[in-house]
Design a protein around this motif. Structure first.
Motif, PDB file in Angstrom:
ATOM      1  N   GLU A   1       0.813  -1.228   0.000  1.00  0.00           N
ATOM      2  CA  GLU A   1       0.000   0.000   0.000  1.00  0.00           C
ATOM      3  C   GLU A   1       0.843   1.274   0.000  1.00  0.00           C
ATOM      4  OE1 GLU A   1      -2.488   0.217   3.482  1.00  0.00           O
ATOM      5  OE2 GLU A   1      -0.757   0.445   4.804  1.00  0.00           O
ATOM      6  N   SER A   2       2.112   1.163   0.377  1.00  0.00           N
ATOM      7  CA  SER A   2       2.968   2.349   0.320  1.00  0.00           C
ATOM      8  C   SER A   2       3.893   2.325  -0.894  1.00  0.00           C
ATOM      9  CB  SER A   2       3.786   2.477   1.607  1.00  0.00           C
ATOM     10  OG  SER A   2       4.752   1.441   1.674  1.00  0.00           O
ATOM     11  N   SER A   3       3.520   1.542  -1.905  1.00  0.00           N
ATOM     12  CA  SER A   3       4.326   1.475  -3.128  1.00  0.00           C
ATOM     13  C   SER A   3       3.736   2.379  -4.194  1.00  0.00           C
ATOM     14  CB  SER A   3       4.343   0.043  -3.670  1.00  0.00           C
ATOM     15  OG  SER A   3       4.955  -0.825  -2.745  1.00  0.00           O
ATOM     16  N   ALA A   4       4.578   3.164  -4.798  1.00  0.00           N
ATOM     17  CA  ALA A   4       4.149   4.044  -5.886  1.00  0.00           C
ATOM     18  C   ALA A   4       3.623   3.230  -7.062  1.00  0.00           C
ATOM     19  CB  ALA A   4       5.317   4.911  -6.341  1.00  0.00           C
ATOM     20  N   ASN A   5       2.745   3.839  -7.822  1.00  0.00           N
ATOM     21  CA  ASN A   5       2.221   3.173  -9.013  1.00  0.00           C
ATOM     22  C   ASN A   5       2.866   3.659 -10.306  1.00  0.00           C
ATOM     23  OD1 ASN A   5       0.108   1.404  -7.843  1.00  0.00           O
ATOM     24  ND2 ASN A   5      -0.559   3.361  -6.989  1.00  0.00           N
ATOM     25  N   GLY A   6       3.752   4.647 -10.192  1.00  0.00           N
ATOM     26  CA  GLY A   6       4.409   5.172 -11.388  1.00  0.00           C
ATOM     27  C   GLY A   6       5.893   4.845 -11.457  1.00  0.00           C
ATOM     28  N   MET A   7       6.401   4.209 -10.419  1.00  0.00           N
ATOM     29  CA  MET A   7       7.825   3.860 -10.390  1.00  0.00           C
ATOM     30  C   MET A   7       8.052   2.821  -9.300  1.00  0.00           C
ATOM     31  SD  MET A   7       9.722   6.757  -8.091  1.00  0.00           S
ATOM     32  CE  MET A   7      11.061   5.584  -7.826  1.00  0.00           C
ATOM     33  N   THR A   8       9.179   2.120  -9.387  1.00  0.00           N
ATOM     34  CA  THR A   8       9.544   1.183  -8.334  1.00  0.00           C
ATOM     35  C   THR A   8      11.039   1.325  -8.057  1.00  0.00           C
ATOM     36  OG1 THR A   8       7.824  -0.345  -9.107  1.00  0.00           O
ATOM     37  CG2 THR A   8       9.490  -1.247  -7.629  1.00  0.00           C
ATOM     38  N   ALA A   9      11.368   1.392  -6.767  1.00  0.00           N
ATOM     39  CA  ALA A   9      12.773   1.399  -6.349  1.00  0.00           C
ATOM     40  C   ALA A   9      13.072   0.017  -5.796  1.00  0.00           C
ATOM     41  CB  ALA A   9      13.004   2.465  -5.296  1.00  0.00           C
ATOM     42  N   ILE A  10      14.179  -0.560  -6.220  1.00  0.00           N
ATOM     43  CA  ILE A  10      14.463  -1.976  -5.932  1.00  0.00           C
ATOM     44  C   ILE A  10      15.877  -2.112  -5.364  1.00  0.00           C
ATOM     45  CG2 ILE A  10      14.630  -4.283  -7.001  1.00  0.00           C
ATOM     46  CD1 ILE A  10      12.882  -2.958  -9.341  1.00  0.00           C
ATOM     47  N   TRP A  11      16.016  -2.840  -4.259  1.00  0.00           N
ATOM     48  CA  TRP A  11      17.347  -3.096  -3.695  1.00  0.00           C
ATOM     49  C   TRP A  11      18.133  -3.984  -4.649  1.00  0.00           C
ATOM     50  CZ3 TRP A  11      18.518   0.106  -0.054  1.00  0.00           C
ATOM     51  CH2 TRP A  11      17.561   0.530   0.893  1.00  0.00           C
ATOM     52  N   LEU A  12      19.396  -3.652  -4.837  1.00  0.00           N
ATOM     53  CA  LEU A  12      20.258  -4.488  -5.671  1.00  0.00           C
ATOM     54  C   LEU A  12      20.502  -5.816  -4.969  1.00  0.00           C
ATOM     55  CD1 LEU A  12      22.834  -1.752  -6.642  1.00  0.00           C
ATOM     56  CD2 LEU A  12      21.628  -3.196  -8.305  1.00  0.00           C
ATOM     57  N   PRO A  13      20.542  -6.901  -5.721  1.00  0.00           N
ATOM     58  CA  PRO A  13      20.911  -8.167  -5.078  1.00  0.00           C
ATOM     59  C   PRO A  13      22.410  -8.149  -4.756  1.00  0.00           C
ATOM     60  CG  PRO A  13      20.629  -8.499  -7.441  1.00  0.00           C
ATOM     61  CD  PRO A  13      20.262  -7.063  -7.154  1.00  0.00           C
ATOM     62  N   GLU A  14      22.788  -8.924  -3.803  1.00  0.00           N
ATOM     63  CA  GLU A  14      24.187  -9.102  -3.398  1.00  0.00           C
ATOM     64  C   GLU A  14      25.073  -9.294  -4.631  1.00  0.00           C
ATOM     65  OE1 GLU A  14      24.671  -9.553   0.097  1.00  0.00           O
ATOM     66  OE2 GLU A  14      26.866  -9.648  -0.106  1.00  0.00           O
ATOM     67  N   GLY A  15      26.154  -8.544  -4.703  1.00  0.00           N
ATOM     68  CA  GLY A  15      27.131  -8.771  -5.772  1.00  0.00           C
ATOM     69  C   GLY A  15      26.856  -8.034  -7.069  1.00  0.00           C
ATOM     70  N   VAL A  16      25.722  -7.338  -7.147  1.00  0.00           N
ATOM     71  CA  VAL A  16      25.430  -6.556  -8.362  1.00  0.00           C
ATOM     72  C   VAL A  16      25.449  -5.074  -7.975  1.00  0.00           C
ATOM     73  CG1 VAL A  16      23.753  -6.076 -10.181  1.00  0.00           C
ATOM     74  CG2 VAL A  16      24.013  -8.410  -9.321  1.00  0.00           C
ATOM     75  N   THR A  17      26.115  -4.256  -8.805  1.00  0.00           N
ATOM     76  CA  THR A  17      26.219  -2.832  -8.498  1.00  0.00           C
ATOM     77  C   THR A  17      25.499  -1.994  -9.563  1.00  0.00           C
ATOM     78  OG1 THR A  17      28.232  -2.494  -9.782  1.00  0.00           O
ATOM     79  CG2 THR A  17      28.514  -3.234  -7.495  1.00  0.00           C
ATOM     80  N   VAL A  18      25.215  -0.740  -9.199  1.00  0.00           N
ATOM     81  CA  VAL A  18      24.602   0.178 -10.165  1.00  0.00           C
ATOM     82  C   VAL A  18      25.478   0.355 -11.404  1.00  0.00           C
ATOM     83  CG1 VAL A  18      23.941   2.608 -10.559  1.00  0.00           C
ATOM     84  CG2 VAL A  18      23.151   1.419  -8.492  1.00  0.00           C
ATOM     85  N   PRO A  19      26.798   0.557 -11.230  1.00  0.00           N
ATOM     86  CA  PRO A  19      27.643   0.721 -12.429  1.00  0.00           C
ATOM     87  C   PRO A  19      27.731  -0.536 -13.297  1.00  0.00           C
ATOM     88  CG  PRO A  19      28.749   1.589 -10.465  1.00  0.00           C
ATOM     89  CD  PRO A  19      27.541   0.820  -9.987  1.00  0.00           C
ATOM     90  N   GLN A  20      27.204  -1.644 -12.801  1.00  0.00           N
ATOM     91  CA  GLN A  20      27.094  -2.838 -13.656  1.00  0.00           C
ATOM     92  C   GLN A  20      25.707  -2.923 -14.282  1.00  0.00           C
ATOM     93  OE1 GLN A  20      27.877  -5.747 -10.542  1.00  0.00           O
ATOM     94  NE2 GLN A  20      29.903  -6.222 -11.416  1.00  0.00           N
ATOM     95  N   LEU A  21      24.703  -2.730 -13.443  1.00  0.00           N
ATOM     96  CA  LEU A  21      23.333  -2.989 -13.903  1.00  0.00           C
ATOM     97  C   LEU A  21      22.836  -1.950 -14.906  1.00  0.00           C
ATOM     98  CD1 LEU A  21      20.943  -4.944 -13.514  1.00  0.00           C
ATOM     99  CD2 LEU A  21      20.034  -3.348 -11.804  1.00  0.00           C
ATOM    100  N   VAL A  22      23.098  -0.665 -14.634  1.00  0.00           N
ATOM    101  CA  VAL A  22      22.585   0.374 -15.535  1.00  0.00           C
ATOM    102  C   VAL A  22      23.141   0.210 -16.948  1.00  0.00           C
ATOM    103  CG1 VAL A  22      22.503   2.871 -15.971  1.00  0.00           C
ATOM    104  CG2 VAL A  22      21.975   1.995 -13.685  1.00  0.00           C
ATOM    105  N   PRO A  23      24.465   0.020 -17.100  1.00  0.00           N
ATOM    106  CA  PRO A  23      24.980  -0.196 -18.467  1.00  0.00           C
ATOM    107  C   PRO A  23      24.486  -1.505 -19.094  1.00  0.00           C
ATOM    108  CG  PRO A  23      26.750   0.429 -16.963  1.00  0.00           C
ATOM    109  CD  PRO A  23      25.541   0.144 -16.118  1.00  0.00           C
ATOM    110  N   ALA A  24      24.258  -2.515 -18.265  1.00  0.00           N
ATOM    111  CA  ALA A  24      23.773  -3.792 -18.818  1.00  0.00           C
ATOM    112  C   ALA A  24      22.403  -3.590 -19.472  1.00  0.00           C
ATOM    113  CB  ALA A  24      23.687  -4.847 -17.713  1.00  0.00           C
ATOM    114  N   LEU A  25      21.533  -2.848 -18.801  1.00  0.00           N
ATOM    115  CA  LEU A  25      20.231  -2.560 -19.406  1.00  0.00           C
ATOM    116  C   LEU A  25      20.387  -1.583 -20.578  1.00  0.00           C
ATOM    117  CD1 LEU A  25      19.097  -3.356 -16.248  1.00  0.00           C
ATOM    118  CD2 LEU A  25      17.013  -2.872 -17.531  1.00  0.00           C
ATOM    119  N   ALA A  26      21.308  -0.623 -20.443  1.00  0.00           N
ATOM    120  CA  ALA A  26      21.525   0.345 -21.535  1.00  0.00           C
ATOM    121  C   ALA A  26      21.939  -0.381 -22.812  1.00  0.00           C
ATOM    122  CB  ALA A  26      22.586   1.365 -21.124  1.00  0.00           C
TER     123      ALA A  26
END
Lengths: 379, 379
Positions: B300-325
């Motif tokens: 009930e406290s989750s936005a409906n226009g976006m989601t913020a998600i904790w990274l799983p162990e061992g994965v970093t933003v500088p890895q994940l963002v370029p992977a999706l890019a």
């Protein structure tokens, strides 16, 4: 009045190049995307080039040109003395803005169409110590061009600490500005005039001296959105090709600015000054040949990006504007409170001036002549 | 990192409809042109419709969403008590803004991903008389949705004079908002999120009660560009289909806003709320099925226009963002100062949600799954 789109020959927004409009339609791009970061960074650099500076700090932010006035809050502290050299509506309103931020205003003005003389400016600057002297380069309400080179010379020779602030909303990109050589401290503009970009960007350029005054101020900046403490790190980051965040930039407008600035820089700013001067002189000759009188009282005090013209006897704005509109040309009525109904204004900036093949200037001249004739005016 | 344009699936700017982009490229049109005046006037009316109000006053001005915070200067006088209900970065910075304008701030906050309970809000509002209570509807830094209906209910039942100010930058157009029914006083947003328009417009909606507080204030508004004394007559004029001038509006952005608002109103805001809720719930299920945890601590406290998600162990933003890019998808890293490197954010608003045939949500899901797999994560 015609419901069709008209050629926009007012003193801004001006006509926009097709490539600039195409940039406006750039699909969604993140403000921190590696595609966008250099576009913003290069735009900052090119703004500096357009005002012929090597060391000034540009601020490109989301807002109207008026936001540039607001940003002077960064340089003022309550009680600071400011001399406003006013040549019309915009000078008066700039003063009103600065007063909100605690400035004590002295206004130096003259009759509509005239500008204070260098002697008057000298006397005013000598009479009191000012933190800042402001001057409207081209007051869009009168078409009067101020001699900002002389203003800066006078101010700096009498009081080097005083900041020279130029409202260049209707002059950057159409009038000669030599930021470094002329010792200017601030030039304020918007995107939609000489820079040839749709409205929505506030552009302010500040000298190292101005930035120093900002950094050494004694009281906090009493503003949030206009606060350079927020914006300066953003501008420095993007220029260093790094993303940063304070408020989401107007990405598509920045793409459009980038496109237009590339054209302006590629064509050369010196050639741009000269062409605007030549087309404006020629336009004033047409006005004179028609037996009409412009508001600006001399050739040397006439803007090169627009002309304000007194209506001939018996012709009114509500007649003349629709007459030109029916011929596909949008011009503007007057806005100076002393005489708004007695004159009209025509813009001649950007692609309308630089690209002869578009025939914009010829079209506005033709429409003006035939409209006046229809309305019973004989040259 | 790919230099190609990517699908922009961050929490704004969002993807824009082709017709909205075409409106961005509207050729030069005067801000007082009879073609433009009704476009601006209708946009004002449609903003009111989108927040389900009949009597609120919209302000559409040239600036970033942040400018909306600044406009609260119209409602505050030095020393006014303000309760800021903060659920992240944007709540904290809204407080910082209000403080610049002399507000005495009390902040009610909670752990990252949580939101203050109704009991806590009740206690805070009962403890002191507040001029204003602010709440971030969706804090883009955490994806936490505030229960603004309950907040307003609590505030108005205890202190009807207190103004309820909603930062709706990441919620207008994607979350349920019933301005009149819920007794809201201000909703602030920007153009580039749920409203589906490129960045560059600040949009603020004010209740008659808020306008009354503004009109009966005892001290002058200490701001020029943000001053409603300047903007209110402009909004009233355009809504009455008359041109007016304070600062040149961002004409092309207003055309784009008009196009997007027409689509939103035509589709129906109730259907829009429901679709965003459904797509968001489905997206959260995918996240959960992947074994990932979102930052917002409850459904009930989750936005409906976006989601913020904790990274799983061992994965970093500088890895994940370029992977999706590299798969053509732009997502965003974290920005909450307590944990910016530990989570990522995905936007799901506007046409990406409303037009299934674009397959945007499916594409981001697929790219997320395959990127995580590449990076060695096993669900």
């Amino acid at each position: 009045m015609s419901a069709q789109r008209k050629l926009c020959m007012i003193p801004g927004p001006i006509e926009f190049h097709e490539d600039v409009l195409a940039s406006m339609a750039t699909p969604a791009t993140s403000h921190v995307d590696p595609l966008f970061v250099p576009v913003f960074g290069e735009s900052i650099e090119m703004v500096r080039q357009v005002v012929l500076s090597e060391k000034a700090q540009p601020f490109i932010t989301s807002g109207s040109g008026t936001l540039g006035w607001d940003m002077m809050v960064n340089l003022l502290e309550a009680g600071d003395e400011v001399l406003v050299i006013s040549t019309g509506y915009f000078g008066d309103h700039f003063a009103e803005c600065l007063e909100v931020y605690g400035a004590k205003i002295t206004t130096l003005t003259s009759d509509v169409g005239a500008r204070p003389s260098n002697e008057e400016i000298k006397a005013a600057v000598s009479a009191k110590k000012y933190k800042m002297v402001t001057v409207t380069h081209v007051d869009t309400s009168t078409g009067v061009l101020s001699d900002i080179k002389s203003v800066a010379e006078i101010v700096k020779s009498i009081s080097p600490e005083t900041l020279v602030v130029v409202d260049g909303v209707c002059s950057v990109g159409s009038e000669e500005i030599r930021f470094d050589q002329w010792n200017l401290d601030v030039v304020i503009t918007g995107s939609q005039k000489g820079l040839g970009v749709p409205p929505g960007l506030s552009i302010v350029v500040a000298s190292p001296q101005a930035i120093d005054v900002f950094k050494t101020r004694k009281t906090p900046v009493p503003s949030y959105y206009s606060n350079w403490n927020k914006w300066l790190p953003i501008m420095e980051a993007y220029e260093a090709r790094k993303p940063a965040y304070f408020a989401t930039p107007a990405v598509q407008l920045v793409y459009a600015l980038h496109t237009s600035l590339k054209q302006i820089v590629a064509g050369g700013v010196e050639a741009r000054f000269a062409k605007h001067q030549q087309v404006a002189a020629d336009f004033r000759k047409t006005v004179k040949d028609l037996g009409l009188k412009q508001v600006a009282q001399s050739e040397e005090s006439s803007a090169n990006g627009m002309t304000a013209i007194w209506l001939p006897e018996g012709v009114t704005v509500p007649q003349l504007v629709p007459a030109l509109a029916s011929k596909g040309i949008q011009i503007a009525g007057g806005i100076h409170k002393a005489c708004a109904t007695q004159y009209f204004r025509i813009g001649h900036m950007g692609i309308s001036v630089m690209e002869d093949e578009r025939q914009h200037i010829q079209k506005v001249k033709n429409a003006l002549v035939s409209s006046l004739t229809e309305l019973g005016y004989k040259a």
